[in-house]
Design a protein around this motif. Structure first.
Motif, mmCIF file in Angstrom:
data_model
loop_
_atom_site.group_PDB
_atom_site.id
_atom_site.type_symbol
_atom_site.label_atom_id
_atom_site.label_comp_id
_atom_site.label_asym_id
_atom_site.label_seq_id
_atom_site.Cartn_x
_atom_site.Cartn_y
_atom_site.Cartn_z
ATOM 1 N N ASN A 217 54.623 37.632 38.889
ATOM 2 C CA ASN A 217 55.720 37.506 39.841
ATOM 3 C C ASN A 217 56.860 38.380 39.340
ATOM 4 O OD1 ASN A 217 57.927 36.617 41.423
ATOM 5 N ND2 ASN A 217 56.895 34.656 41.774
ATOM 6 N N ASP A 218 57.200 39.427 40.105
ATOM 7 C CA ASP A 218 58.225 40.376 39.629
ATOM 8 C C ASP A 218 59.641 39.886 39.910
ATOM 9 O OD1 ASP A 218 58.454 40.712 42.329
ATOM 10 O OD2 ASP A 218 57.766 42.793 42.362
ATOM 11 N N GLY A 219 59.768 38.736 40.559
ATOM 12 C CA GLY A 219 61.086 38.144 40.766
ATOM 13 C C GLY A 219 61.876 38.748 41.911
ATOM 14 N N MET A 220 61.325 39.681 42.663
ATOM 15 C CA MET A 220 62.070 40.313 43.756
ATOM 16 C C MET A 220 62.313 39.308 44.898
ATOM 17 S SD MET A 220 62.595 43.324 42.636
ATOM 18 C CE MET A 220 63.020 44.430 43.960
ATOM 19 N N GLU A 221 61.319 38.516 45.195
ATOM 20 C CA GLU A 221 61.472 37.542 46.292
ATOM 21 C C GLU A 221 61.735 36.131 45.787
ATOM 22 O OE1 GLU A 221 58.104 37.842 48.868
ATOM 23 O OE2 GLU A 221 58.490 39.952 49.334
ATOM 24 N N GLU A 222 61.220 35.837 44.607
ATOM 25 C CA GLU A 222 61.441 34.501 44.025
ATOM 26 C C GLU A 222 62.000 34.674 42.619
ATOM 27 O OE1 GLU A 222 57.617 32.114 45.789
ATOM 28 O OE2 GLU A 222 57.253 33.853 44.516
ATOM 29 N N PRO A 223 63.292 34.962 42.513
ATOM 30 C CA PRO A 223 63.868 35.249 41.190
ATOM 31 C C PRO A 223 63.694 34.109 40.188
ATOM 32 C CG PRO A 223 65.575 35.009 42.867
ATOM 33 C CD PRO A 223 64.281 35.043 43.587
ATOM 34 N N GLU A 224 63.601 32.876 40.700
ATOM 35 C CA GLU A 224 63.445 31.735 39.782
ATOM 36 C C GLU A 224 62.061 31.721 39.128
ATOM 37 O OE1 GLU A 224 63.665 31.553 43.019
ATOM 38 O OE2 GLU A 224 62.026 30.325 43.775
ATOM 39 N N GLU A 225 61.134 32.505 39.661
ATOM 40 C CA GLU A 225 59.780 32.522 39.087
ATOM 41 C C GLU A 225 59.446 33.879 38.463
ATOM 42 O OE1 GLU A 225 56.798 30.994 41.718
ATOM 43 O OE2 GLU A 225 57.627 28.974 41.568
ATOM 44 N N ALA A 226 60.463 34.686 38.200
ATOM 45 C CA ALA A 226 60.228 36.016 37.617
ATOM 46 C C ALA A 226 59.512 35.894 36.273
ATOM 47 C CB ALA A 226 61.561 36.737 37.440
ATOM 48 N N GLU A 318 68.264 39.922 38.095
ATOM 49 C CA GLU A 318 69.039 38.693 37.899
ATOM 50 C C GLU A 318 69.046 37.897 39.204
ATOM 51 O OE1 GLU A 318 70.584 37.320 35.448
ATOM 52 O OE2 GLU A 318 70.884 38.832 33.871
ATOM 53 N N HIS A 319 69.094 36.574 39.058
ATOM 54 C CA HIS A 319 69.053 35.705 40.238
ATOM 55 C C HIS A 319 70.240 35.960 41.164
ATOM 56 C CE1 HIS A 319 67.581 31.529 41.696
ATOM 57 N NE2 HIS A 319 68.064 32.232 42.691
ATOM 58 N N ASP A 320 71.444 36.005 40.575
ATOM 59 C CA ASP A 320 72.661 36.126 41.385
ATOM 60 C C ASP A 320 72.955 37.565 41.781
ATOM 61 O OD1 ASP A 320 72.981 33.393 41.194
ATOM 62 O OD2 ASP A 320 74.046 33.564 39.276
ATOM 63 N N ASP A 321 72.562 38.493 40.937
ATOM 64 C CA ASP A 321 72.847 39.901 41.211
ATOM 65 C C ASP A 321 71.572 40.724 40.977
ATOM 66 O OD1 ASP A 321 73.805 42.387 41.572
ATOM 67 O OD2 ASP A 321 75.182 42.385 39.852
ATOM 68 N N PRO A 322 70.785 40.929 42.017
ATOM 69 C CA PRO A 322 69.485 41.593 41.868
ATOM 70 C C PRO A 322 69.576 43.008 41.301
ATOM 71 C CG PRO A 322 69.672 40.563 44.027
ATOM 72 C CD PRO A 322 71.009 40.480 43.399
ATOM 73 N N ASP A 323 70.770 43.628 41.357
ATOM 74 C CA ASP A 323 70.888 44.982 40.805
ATOM 75 C C ASP A 323 70.883 44.971 39.284
ATOM 76 O OD1 ASP A 323 70.937 46.072 43.299
ATOM 77 O OD2 ASP A 323 73.112 45.909 43.503
ATOM 78 N N GLU A 324 71.277 43.838 38.727
ATOM 79 C CA GLU A 324 71.267 43.696 37.271
ATOM 80 C C GLU A 324 69.872 43.227 36.815
ATOM 81 O OE1 GLU A 324 73.705 44.195 34.886
ATOM 82 O OE2 GLU A 324 74.742 45.231 36.531
ATOM 83 N N LEU A 325 69.429 43.794 35.702
ATOM 84 C CA LEU A 325 68.100 43.426 35.194
ATOM 85 C C LEU A 325 68.213 42.647 33.892
ATOM 86 C CD1 LEU A 325 66.257 46.825 35.826
ATOM 87 C CD2 LEU A 325 66.219 44.792 37.269
ATOM 88 N N THR A 365 57.370 27.098 27.734
ATOM 89 C CA THR A 365 57.407 28.391 28.424
ATOM 90 C C THR A 365 58.633 29.168 27.927
ATOM 91 O OG1 THR A 365 58.559 27.358 30.271
ATOM 92 C CG2 THR A 365 56.174 27.532 30.450
ATOM 93 N N PRO A 366 58.737 30.480 28.238
ATOM 94 C CA PRO A 366 59.776 31.324 27.603
ATOM 95 C C PRO A 366 61.205 30.803 27.798
ATOM 96 C CG PRO A 366 58.187 32.665 28.795
ATOM 97 C CD PRO A 366 57.879 31.250 29.127
ATOM 98 N N GLU A 367 61.970 30.853 26.726
ATOM 99 C CA GLU A 367 63.340 30.335 26.761
ATOM 100 C C GLU A 367 64.246 31.119 27.694
ATOM 101 O OE1 GLU A 367 65.758 29.328 23.356
ATOM 102 O OE2 GLU A 367 63.946 28.575 22.372
ATOM 103 N N GLY A 368 64.050 32.429 27.746
ATOM 104 C CA GLY A 368 64.932 33.252 28.578
ATOM 105 C C GLY A 368 64.595 33.196 30.061
ATOM 106 N N ALA A 369 63.529 32.541 30.419
ATOM 107 C CA ALA A 369 63.115 32.538 31.827
ATOM 108 C C ALA A 369 63.737 31.370 32.568
ATOM 109 C CB ALA A 369 61.596 32.434 31.905
ATOM 110 N N GLU A 370 63.899 31.534 33.883
ATOM 111 C CA GLU A 370 64.444 30.434 34.690
ATOM 112 C C GLU A 370 63.458 29.272 34.752
ATOM 113 O OE1 GLU A 370 66.464 31.046 38.358
ATOM 114 O OE2 GLU A 370 66.838 33.148 37.942
ATOM 115 N N TRP A 371 62.209 29.546 34.516
ATOM 116 C CA TRP A 371 61.183 28.493 34.587
ATOM 117 C C TRP A 371 60.868 27.927 33.196
ATOM 118 C CZ3 TRP A 371 56.686 30.731 32.314
ATOM 119 C CH2 TRP A 371 56.679 32.129 32.255
ATOM 120 N N HIS A 372 61.867 28.046 32.323
ATOM 121 C CA HIS A 372 61.677 27.531 30.960
ATOM 122 C C HIS A 372 61.403 26.014 30.973
ATOM 123 C CE1 HIS A 372 62.162 26.581 26.796
ATOM 124 N NE2 HIS A 372 63.272 25.895 27.018
#
Lengths: 431, 89
Positions: A217-226, A318-325, A365-372
């Motif tokens: 999941n590249d997070g483009m449509e579901e940023p919480e599951e990137a 990023e969830h709030d600002d998709p231009d930021e990675l 699951t990874p600490e830096g991920a939203e699905w931690h």
């Protein structure tokens, strides 16, 4: 005078001789008739026996024809499967919960060719969701080698391929990480070589496979599951195939212990995307130990599996600002250990149908991920077996730790989860 | 990456060994075991041992073929288990 007496005596003797002759003659005639009569009788009996034999022959022929009409051909069909349902109570309330009905259709085309498919009909809300767990064809190439192709349960570890059916699983739920939305691979489409063999006197089983593989999941449509790897999605999102293997070794000659090693590796990113080259490595170690303990009149069953998932580094919006990675170390791990004891050898029929089970599972699951997620789960249960494939399970689940945004669905078939402690009563039947 | 190559190498070697071994005749261990013993040892690895009375002879043929693939049984093991189930049902 002397002549006269002599004549009389002679005549008398002659008469007596004639009478004797007559008697013999009569006896002879009677015997002849008797023999004739007996002969006739025997002949009549012979005729009767011959008729009966003919009749029996005809009956046998008829039965043989009838029997042949019921004689199975080389192609045979068998319907099996399982179903389960139950109730759950937790802080949210108390509810009967819909389970699932999984018919398994097995078609034996010949001694070498087998097709099998398992459907899953599951209650979701007020609707019924229909799925195909697997549908594949197997060709028994030799005594120890089988080639399989189609949709299959990925031969990775032991829980998904072997233990997940409700009538086999000791609990109403799956261990953490092993549900439909878990990190373990579930089912996939591909080809496989598998079988059992011996290295000397060491029994082994093996599986080597190539499948479409998980999708990142590249997070483009579901940023919480990137960064999540989704399994069982079709068609493939890239041209790279995931290859993998599981090898099981039986150290003891009675097959009581199996040690399993699994690994699979492949491309997961979508073609022509920024994450096209992202790959994932899944690896697992599992153990199974089943032993009859005569001293306790019981059967001990131990199962455990450790799984790791390493996904190569990638940048996600990023969830709030998709231009930021942003990026994170995309590594997950999960494990479970399960122990059950069934006093199957005691005389009391009620006690010997009981089974006591406990399972601990852990998911990170990874600490830096939203699905931690950093969670653990303990299940304790008592099962009652009505026969070898029908069970009622009473179990209590305790969960602790941090549950992230990634919704876990540990149950294989409809028990609603809220992430908290729950009590379950569940029935399952295999057929 | 090196770790991955080592894992791949180990699995490849094991694969090659197993395939070569698979061409050999049945192990002495299987030969010495009866169908009932193999039934007891193999089925219980995942689930309770099935009652032989569950299926007819024909149905057992299909069920055992299914389990031969599913549980990675050798041909010899599958034949012995099927014979036992068909005799005892």
């Amino acid at each position: 005078m002397a002549f006269g007496q002599l004549y009389k005596i002679t005549k008398e003797i002659s008469n007596q001789v004639n009478i004797h002759k007559m008697k013999n003659l009569i006896i002879l005639i009677l015997s002849f008739f008797l023999i004739l009569l007996m002969n006739q009788n025997v002949k009549a009996q012979d005729i009767q026996s011959t008729d009966e034999i003919q009749k029996l022959k005809q009956e046998i022929e008829l039965l043989s024809k009838q029997n042949n009409s019921y004689k199975p051909g080389k192609s045979q069909f068998l319907l099996r499967g399982y179903a389960h349902s139950g109730l759950q109570t937790n802080n949210n309330g108390f509810s009967f919960v819909g389970g699932s009905f999984n018919p398994l259709l097995i078609y034996k085309q010949s001694d070498r060719l087998l097709f099998e498919t398992e459907l899953e009909m599951e209650l979701v809300g007020s609707a019924v969701e229909l799925g195909i767990e697997y549908a594949n064809i197997s060709y028994l190439l030799s005594k120890n080698i089988t080639i399989r192709a189609g949709k299959m349960l990925v031969p990775f570890g032991i829980f998904v391929p072997n233990l997940h059916p409700a009538w086999i699983n000791k609990f109403p739920t799956a261990p953490l990480g092993a549900g439909h939305e878990g990190i373990l691979p579930t089912n996939d489409i591909g080809v496989e070589i598998r079988g059992g063999s011996y290295l000397g006197n060491l029994k082994v089983n093996y599986s080597f496979f190539a499948v479409n593989g998980g999708q990142l999941n590249d997070g483009m449509e579901e940023p919480e599951e990137a960064g999540i790897i989704h399994h069982g999605i079709f068609p493939d999102n890239n041209n790279g195939k995931t290859i993998g293997s599981r090898i099981g070794i039986f150290p003891f000659s009675n097959s009581s212990m199996e040690l399993g090693f699994s690994a699979m590796y492949g491309k997961t990113g979508a073609r022509e995307s920024d994450v096209e080259d992202i790959k994932a490595l899944h690896y697992a170690f599992d153990i199974s130990y089943v032993k009859t303990l005569s001293s306790m009149s019981s059967v001990l069953d131990l199962k455990a599996q450790y799984t790791g998932v390493n996904v190569s580094d990638a940048n996600y919006p990023e969830h709030d600002d998709p231009d930021e990675l942003y990026t994170f170390d995309n590594k997950s791990k999960t494990w479970f250990a399960q122990l059950s004891l069934r006093p199957a050898l005691v005389e009391n029929p009620i006690v010997r149908n009981l089974e006591f089970a406990i399972r601990y599972s852990d998911l990170l699951t990874p600490e830096g991920a939203e699905w931690h997620v950093n969670q653990s789960q303990t299940d304790v249960g008592i099962n009652y077996w009505f026969d070898w494939r029908t069970v009622v399970k009473f179990s209590y689940r305790i969960r602790s730790g941090f549950e992230g945004g990634h919704s876990e669905e540990p149950s294989h078939g409809g028990v609603e989860e809220d992430g908290g402690n729950s009590f379950f009563i569940h029935w399952a039947i295999g057929f | 990456m090196k770790k991955l190559q080592i894992i791949a190498l180990i699995f490849s070697i094991l694969f090659a060994i197993i395939i070569v071994q698979s061409c050999k005749s049945t192990s002495n261990i299987t030969e010495s075991k009866f169908g009932a013993q193999l039934w007891g040892e193999n089925c219980i690895r995942c689930h309770n041992t099935p009652s032989p009375e569950t299926f007819s002879d024909t149905e057992w043929d299909v069920a055992v073929m299914h389990m031969r693939v599913r549980a990675n049984l050798t041909e010899s093991e599958a034949v012995k288990i099927a014979d036992f189930l068909k005799t005892a049902n």
